[in-house]
Design a protein around this motif. Structure first.
Motif, short mmCIF file in Angstrom:
data_model
loop_
_atom_site.label_atom_id
_atom_site.label_comp_id
_atom_site.label_asym_id
_atom_site.label_seq_id
_atom_site.Cartn_x
_atom_site.Cartn_y
_atom_site.Cartn_z
N ASP A 133 -9.70 0.47 -10.56
CA ASP A 133 -8.93 -0.53 -11.31
C ASP A 133 -9.80 -1.26 -12.35
OD1 ASP A 133 -10.54 -2.01 -9.62
OD2 ASP A 133 -8.91 -3.13 -8.67
N PHE A 134 -10.84 -0.60 -12.84
CA PHE A 134 -11.75 -1.25 -13.79
C PHE A 134 -11.02 -1.81 -15.00
CE2 PHE A 134 -14.46 -1.35 -17.52
CZ PHE A 134 -15.59 -2.00 -17.06
N SER A 159 -8.69 9.22 -2.95
CA SER A 159 -7.33 8.89 -3.40
C SER A 159 -6.94 7.51 -2.91
CB SER A 159 -6.35 9.94 -2.86
OG SER A 159 -6.35 9.94 -1.43
N ARG A 160 -5.92 6.93 -3.55
CA ARG A 160 -5.31 5.67 -3.10
C ARG A 160 -6.35 4.58 -2.85
NH1 ARG A 160 -3.15 9.70 -0.24
NH2 ARG A 160 -4.24 9.04 1.66
N ASN A 161 -7.26 4.40 -3.80
CA ASN A 161 -8.27 3.33 -3.76
C ASN A 161 -9.23 3.47 -2.58
OD1 ASN A 161 -9.35 1.03 -5.13
ND2 ASN A 161 -8.53 -0.30 -3.51
N GLN A 162 -9.43 4.69 -2.10
CA GLN A 162 -10.41 4.91 -1.05
C GLN A 162 -11.79 5.13 -1.66
OE1 GLN A 162 -8.96 8.26 1.17
NE2 GLN A 162 -7.13 7.20 1.90
N LEU A 163 -12.81 4.71 -0.92
CA LEU A 163 -14.19 4.91 -1.31
C LEU A 163 -14.93 5.55 -0.15
CD1 LEU A 163 -16.50 4.28 -3.42
CD2 LEU A 163 -16.95 2.23 -2.04
N VAL A 200 -13.69 3.66 3.24
CA VAL A 200 -13.25 2.26 3.21
C VAL A 200 -12.33 2.02 2.02
CG1 VAL A 200 -15.38 1.47 4.32
CG2 VAL A 200 -15.22 1.47 1.81
N ASP A 201 -11.63 0.90 2.08
CA ASP A 201 -10.88 0.43 0.92
C ASP A 201 -11.87 -0.04 -0.14
OD1 ASP A 201 -9.62 -2.01 -0.63
OD2 ASP A 201 -7.92 -0.88 0.15
N ALA A 202 -11.71 0.44 -1.36
CA ALA A 202 -12.70 0.17 -2.40
C ALA A 202 -12.65 -1.27 -2.90
CB ALA A 202 -12.49 1.13 -3.57
N THR A 203 -11.62 -2.02 -2.57
CA THR A 203 -11.52 -3.42 -3.00
C THR A 203 -12.02 -4.37 -1.93
OG1 THR A 203 -9.61 -2.90 -4.40
CG2 THR A 203 -9.95 -5.21 -3.82
N VAL A 260 -10.11 2.46 6.19
CA VAL A 260 -8.83 3.06 5.83
C VAL A 260 -8.01 3.23 7.11
CG1 VAL A 260 -7.75 5.14 4.89
CG2 VAL A 260 -9.77 4.16 3.79
N SER A 261 -6.72 2.98 7.04
CA SER A 261 -5.87 2.93 8.25
C SER A 261 -5.80 4.25 8.99
CB SER A 261 -4.47 2.46 7.88
OG SER A 261 -3.85 3.38 6.99
#
Length: 386
Positions: A101-102, A162-166, A192-195, A200-201
């Motif tokens: 989301d940069f 994908s989907r904001n994963q890191l 992990v969630d990148a934010t 991740v669930s």
């Protein structure tokens, strides 16, 4: 002293001998390569990442320096040695990844050594680049407490999923029990969630009461140096072997990749890298996943990795792996199912520039590499012409 934007004349390099032979089902036609020095005068540049405007962020490990090279070729330092950032041995300011989301947040992510109150560790941190693109401010720590000792085996590979994963590839910190321990972040690939840095669930151990365990995607790794995402969405890791068997692995959720360097007898060291500690130990409980490729004996010291694109012709979708000890680039062509089909070592990058560390596919389709020779290191641009 750094010297910016020196570009050597691009020379179209001859195709290696194998390329002029008739292609067979197991042998793809090889493109011509042009190698250009984008930047020189660096000290152990580790990784690079591109912003939406094609500016390039790049790190220098020991200097703990993050720089930005604009699309027009000018370069500036964004920061050097932020508070508590730590460098020792193989650890320092290492990977950098631009947040998905940069465009709205102006944020990017680094993986680096950290030390406060005398206790070293490795962290993944999110930063915000100012609008003038001259400095960055701390936003939040995504992952803290990744193990570190002397700085050996710091890992620190990052790639977006994908989907904001890191995905975060870690090293075992030269501690024998870390890779197989689900309570340690060492010798793992985390997701992990990148934010937020939260697990991740759908992670395999997300219901564990241990926060680090919740983040684990795969385990049993030695020192993950590179992560790359294939066009089919699969994540692949590259890691150093001990004295043998550097590995490329196709990652499967909850996979155990079999590294377990613990004492086998009373005379063994606590960190046992001997002949009875294979990179993939199939005597461990459960099933261990074998490598998609391995170097054999001895190691060549694989490092960064990126999948190349359509400009590489028949090698479209091959994994480009940078190599330190053998000072070369290796292209690995895999089937859609992940079996190895062919390996190519381009003569254009076989010892010409010394040790190769990072590998990133740029927005222009070129492959960008960093060298790791310790002085006058470079960022290289490799362009393929089928």
């Amino acid at each position: 002293m750094m010297r910016w934007s020196r570009v050597v004349p691009a020379v179209l390099l001859s195709v290696p001998l194998l390329a002029v032979q008739a292609a067979s089902p197991a042998q793809a036609a090889k493109p011509d390569l042009t190698v250009t020095v984008v930047q020189d005068g660096l000290a152990i540049p580790w990784d690079l990442a591109f912003l939406p405007d094609r500016s390039m962020l790049f790190t220098e490990r020991t200097a703990k320096r993050l720089s930005l090279r604009t699309a027009d070729g000018s370069t500036r330092t964004i920061f050097t040695s932020p508070t508590h950032m730590w460098a020792s041995g193989e650890t320092g300011l290492m990977s950098v990844e631009v947040a998905a989301d940069f465009a709205t947040t102006r944020e990017f992510i680094t993986c680096h050594g950290y030390k406060a109150d005398g206790n070293p560790e490795v962290r993944v941190v999110r930063w915000r680049l100012n609008t003038a693109m001259t400095s960055a401010s701390y936003v939040r720590t995504l992952v803290a407490g990744l193990p570190a000792t002397s700085g050996r085996h710091g890992g620190c590979a990052l790639v977006k999923g994908s989907r904001n994963q890191l995905y975060v590839g870690t090293g075992d910190a030269a501690t024998g029990t870390n890779p197989q321990s689900l309570r340690s972040g060492g010798g793992k690939v985390l997701r992990v969630d990148a934010t937020t840095g939260k697990p991740v669930s759908t992670n395999p151990y997300v219901r564990s009461g241990n926060k680090m365990t919740q983040r684990i995607f795969t385990y049993g790794h030695r020192n993950v140096q590179g992560l790359a995402r294939r066009s089919d969405g699969s994540i692949w890791s590259v890691e150093h072997g001990s004295y043998r068997d550097d590995e490329v692995n196709r990652l499967v959720k909850q996979g155990n990749y079999g590294w377990n360097p613990v004492p086998r007898s009373s005379g063994d060291p606590a960190y046992n890298e001997g002949a009875d500690s294979p990179m993939t130990d199939h005597t461990l409980p459960g099933a261990q996943r074998s490598a998609a490729w391995r170097s054999g004996d001895p190691t060549v010291a694989t490092s960064g990795a990126a999948f190349v694109g359509s400009s590489w012709g028949d090698w479209n979708g091959a994994l480009a792996v940078s190599v330190l000890k053998d000072s070369e680039l290796r292209l690995l062509r895999f089937s859609s199912a992940g079996s190895l089909r062919e390996v190519w070592k381009p003569s254009a990058l076989d010892g010409t520039y010394g040790r190769l560390r990072g590998a990133v596919r740029g927005p222009d389709g070129a492959l960008y590499l960093t060298t790791s020779n310790g002085s006058d290191d470079k960022i290289l641009k490799v362009t393929a012409t089928p």
